[in-house]
Design an enzyme around this catalytic site. Structure first.
Site, PDB file in Angstrom:
ATOM      1  N   SER A   1      12.806 -28.089  54.731  1.00  0.00           N
ATOM      2  CA  SER A   1      12.739 -27.935  53.429  1.00  0.00           C
ATOM      3  C   SER A   1      12.078 -28.992  52.547  1.00  0.00           C
ATOM      4  O   SER A   1      11.807 -28.530  51.341  1.00  0.00           O
ATOM      5  CB  SER A   1      14.154 -27.633  52.887  1.00  0.00           C
TER       6      SER A   1
ATOM      7  N   LYS B   1       8.969 -27.834  50.805  1.00  0.00           N
ATOM      8  CA  LYS B   1       9.177 -26.735  49.740  1.00  0.00           C
ATOM      9  C   LYS B   1       8.701 -27.449  48.476  1.00  0.00           C
ATOM     10  O   LYS B   1       8.186 -26.746  47.486  1.00  0.00           O
ATOM     11  CB  LYS B   1      10.800 -26.421  49.549  1.00  0.00           C
TER      12      LYS B   1
ATOM     13  N   TYR C   1       5.764 -19.315  55.475  1.00  0.00           N
ATOM     14  CA  TYR C   1       6.946 -20.085  55.234  1.00  0.00           C
ATOM     15  C   TYR C   1       7.421 -20.837  56.383  1.00  0.00           C
ATOM     16  O   TYR C   1       7.838 -21.902  56.327  1.00  0.00           O
ATOM     17  CB  TYR C   1       7.971 -19.164  54.669  1.00  0.00           C
TER      18      TYR C   1
ATOM     19  N   TYR D   1      20.469 -28.840  48.083  1.00  0.00           N
ATOM     20  CA  TYR D   1      21.326 -27.469  48.429  1.00  0.00           C
ATOM     21  C   TYR D   1      22.432 -27.745  47.364  1.00  0.00           C
ATOM     22  O   TYR D   1      22.235 -27.810  46.211  1.00  0.00           O
ATOM     23  CB  TYR D   1      21.583 -27.383  49.826  1.00  0.00           C
TER      24      TYR D   1
ATOM     25  N   VAL E   1      16.641 -29.951  56.996  1.00  0.00           N
ATOM     26  CA  VAL E   1      17.559 -30.073  58.003  1.00  0.00           C
ATOM     27  C   VAL E   1      17.155 -30.692  59.267  1.00  0.00           C
ATOM     28  O   VAL E   1      17.916 -30.773  60.245  1.00  0.00           O
ATOM     29  CB  VAL E   1      18.159 -28.596  58.300  1.00  0.00           C
TER      30      VAL E   1
END
Length: 316
Positions: free
Chosen positions: A63, A66, A188, A240, A258
């Site tokens: 992530s 992102k 993605y 998160y 992660v």
């Protein structure tokens, strides 16, 4: 400041750290990671570099990518981006479907799964070859032309990406996905599969500590105002539903993945990356967060001002 000595002090402090966490197993390719790996790498605004531990070993940034896809989309479409994705902390798990349906297909922010999928949809619309153009963008930021996607990890994510499929189809039903869902999801999954080392990661994010300029070639990636927006989103949404806890303990804009990586920046000072694959219950590197908490406390460097020495901290 002797960052090398500080890294050694932190490593000693964490020698008997008993909350190492568990590696991610819901993505089979990540389950192979060694939870005992640990590395820290820092690069300063002046270009000085400091390291400790496993800083050259590549890992899946997941992530963390992102933020980079968000930056690229922001460059391409500007403030129109915020019509399709919000900027508020989610307060919910990164893969929550309930929140997405309640808000009628507009993701709460671009750093949760649904938001990052919308960003990928924008890249598919705007780029002739999004796979190649995006990885070249990352390579240019890092200065490492060998950075690449990991096909094994991307395929592993695709095979177990049931909730991500649910996200994109739900958003498609609300008109917030413009392209073929399989094409967008494949991009993605590939973004999440990118592999870097701590050194690569710290260097890649250094432009966010320099008001949007890439220190490797002085190229402006974002304006100072745009950089402020991205840093604010990282501070509020980068961990998160543990973003508030990270801001409280560490006090820097950052992003986790992660795969166990964390990158954080202190504007006009440094970029720092930490890697430890063991995750806490929120999906963030347990040892990595503790290391950064110790680091910003010892150095008294965070965006909220000086903090007392760590043995004086009280969180109750």
């Amino acid at each position: 400041m002797n960052y090398k000595e500080i890294f050694e002090q932190i490593s000693e402090e964490l020698r008997d750290f008993d909350e190492i966490g568990q590696v991610a197993t819901y993505i089979p390719a990540l389950a192979k990671a060694n939870p005992n790996k640990f590395g820290m790498y820092l690069v300063t605004e002046e270009g000085h570099e400091y390291d400790h531990g496993d800083i050259h070993e590549n890992f899946s940034i997941q992530s963390i990518s992102k933020v980079l896809s968000l930056v690229y989309a922001f460059k391409l479409v500007g403030t129109d981006l915020w019509r399709r994705v919000g900027v508020e902390p989610s307060g919910s798990p990164f893969n929550s479907l309930v929140q997405l349906e309640y808000e009628q297909g507009i993701p709460r922010n671009p750093l949760i799964n649904a938001g990052a999928i919308v960003v990928c949809d924008i890249l598919v619309s705007q780029l002739d070859n999004p796979y190649q153009e995006f990885i070249e963008f990352v390579r240019k930021l890092s200065g490492n032309p060998s950075i690449d996607y990991c096909e094994e990890t991307a395929q592993s994510e695709k095979e177990c990406g049931f909730k991500n499929n649910a996200h994109i189809n739900l958003m498609k039903s609300y008109g917030n996905i413009e392209n073929d869902v399989d094409e967008v999801l494949d991009l993605y999954f590939h973004l999440c599969s990118i592999e870097m080392s701590c050194k690569d990661l710290a260097q890649t994010f250094m432009f966010l500590a320099r008001s949007g300029k890439n220190p490797l070639n002085n190229e402006r990636i974002l304006t100072a105002q745009e950089t402020k927006r991205i840093n604010a989103i990282m501070l509020l949404c980068g961990f998160y539903d543990e973003a508030g806890e990270f801001a409280f303990k560490v006090g820097l804009p950052g992003k986790s993945g992660v795969g166990g990586g964390i990158v954080a920046i202190y504007p006009d000072q440094y970029s720092i990356a930490v890697w430890s694959p063991g995750l806490n219950s929120k999906g963030n590197s347990s040892k990595g967060i503790k290391a950064l908490e110790l680091f910003t406390t010892i150095t008294q460097s965070n965006v909220f001002g000086p903090t007392p020495l760590f043995d004086e901290l009280e969180y109750d």
